[in-house]
Design an enzyme around this catalytic site. Structure first.
Site, PDB file in Angstrom:
ATOM      1  N   HIS A  66      71.618  50.672 -23.057  1.00 15.43           N
ATOM      2  CA  HIS A  66      72.478  49.882 -23.953  1.00 15.43           C
ATOM      3  C   HIS A  66      71.721  49.266 -25.133  1.00 15.43           C
ATOM      4  O   HIS A  66      72.320  48.541 -25.926  1.00 15.43           O
ATOM      5  CB  HIS A  66      73.224  48.804 -23.156  1.00 15.43           C
ATOM      6  CG  HIS A  66      72.376  47.665 -22.688  1.00 15.43           C
ATOM      7  ND1 HIS A  66      71.718  47.663 -21.471  1.00 15.43           N
ATOM      8  CD2 HIS A  66      72.062  46.484 -23.261  1.00 15.43           C
ATOM      9  CE1 HIS A  66      71.063  46.530 -21.336  1.00 15.43           C
ATOM     10  NE2 HIS A  66      71.247  45.785 -22.406  1.00 15.43           N
ATOM     11  N   GLY A 205      65.689  46.149 -20.994  1.00 17.78           N
ATOM     12  CA  GLY A 205      64.769  47.236 -21.300  1.00 17.78           C
ATOM     13  C   GLY A 205      63.338  46.939 -20.907  1.00 17.78           C
ATOM     14  O   GLY A 205      62.510  47.840 -20.873  1.00 17.78           O
TER      15      GLY A 205
END
Ligand SMILES: *[C@@H]1O[C@H](CO)[C@@H](O)[C@H](O)[C@H]1NC(C)=O
Ligand SMILES: *[C@@H]1O[C@H](CO)[C@@H](O)[C@H](O)[C@H]1NC(C)=O
Ligand SMILES: *[C@@H]1O[C@H](CO)[C@@H](O)[C@H](O)[C@H]1NC(C)=O
Length: 213
Positions: A66, A205
């Site tokens: 994302h 991330g």
């Protein structure tokens, strides 16, 4: 405050994963010792930090699916501690984006992406990759792990210009399921952690690191 984070875990990465879809924020962490995590990268768009990521070779960064919106152009900054000071860091373009083929932006599953860099990074004391765990390795409940990032210091708060870190413990699956339910939680792909500090928006991330290994 106890922060419960949901960490997306690629099935091949049992104890080094990355934070995605966390509820609150690195909140209540401490500043990392500068360059003590030389694998950390800041994933940026238009020179603005949007996500964390980490080098897994001199040419590939792992981050969350994302972290890229549509055809957004991303760059990565390696060798950074204070994002306001670019003196010792390098900005590198992305040659190709390799999201998990089953990832879709509206669902929490398979939220992982490789970035192939336009050039190999120059490895030095401030820029190194981190090894991935072997396939099938397990992470036991209560294992002490750490998360790090330049994300928000509190929910809806400002991003951090300094790299922050926090220690967290792995939670058991039933407790994680109870907190998140089947709408968000997949036992094959994710794990929950608890701690006094944890990941927030902007830490997505980033790596989830088993301190013992
Ligand atoms: C990029 O950032 C600059 C300065 O921060 C801003 O003026 C510009 O609108 C941004 N461009 C995009 C495409 O967001
Ligand atoms: C993605 O881009 C769309 C269209 O530009 C925008 O409306 C949306 O807010 C963006 N989403 C994120 C997460 O940045
Ligand atoms: C999971 O953790 C919760 C909360 O700490 C505890 O009550 C429960 O007994 C644990 N379950 C298992 C299967 O370990």
């Amino acid at each position: 405050m106890i922060i419960i984070s949901l960490l997306l875990l690629a099935s091949l990465l049992p104890h080094l994963t990355f934070t995605a879809r966390v509820n609150v924020g690195i909140v209540d962490g401490t500043e990392a010792k500068p360059h003590s995590r030389p694998y950390m990268v800041s994933v940026q768009s238009n020179k603005t930090h949007i996500c964390g990521g980490f080098l897994i070779s001199d040419e590939f960064v792992l981050t969350a699916g994302h972290c890229r919106n549509g055809s957004q152009i991303l760059t990565v900054v390696v060798g950074a501690h204070d994002l306001r000071n670019s003196k010792n860091s390098d900005r590198i373009g992305v040659k190709s984006y390799i999201p998990h083929p089953s990832y879709t932006i509206h669902l929490p599953w398979n939220d992982i992406m490789l970035l192939r860099l336009q050039e190999k990074v120059n490895l030095n004391n401030d820029v190194k990759w981190i090894s991935l765990p072997k396939k099938g390795e397990d992470v036991e409940v209560n294992t002490l792990c750490s998360v790090a990032g330049w994300g928000q210091l509190q929910t809806n708060g400002p991003l951090s210009s300094l790299l922050m870190e926090a220690n967290v413990h792995v939670m058991n699956n039933s407790e994680c399921y109870k907190r998140w339910g089947q709408t968000y939680y997949s036992v094959e792909q994710m794990m929950c952690t608890r701690g006094n500090g944890g990941s927030c928006r902007g830490d997505s991330g980033g790596p989830f690191i088993n301190i013992k290994t």
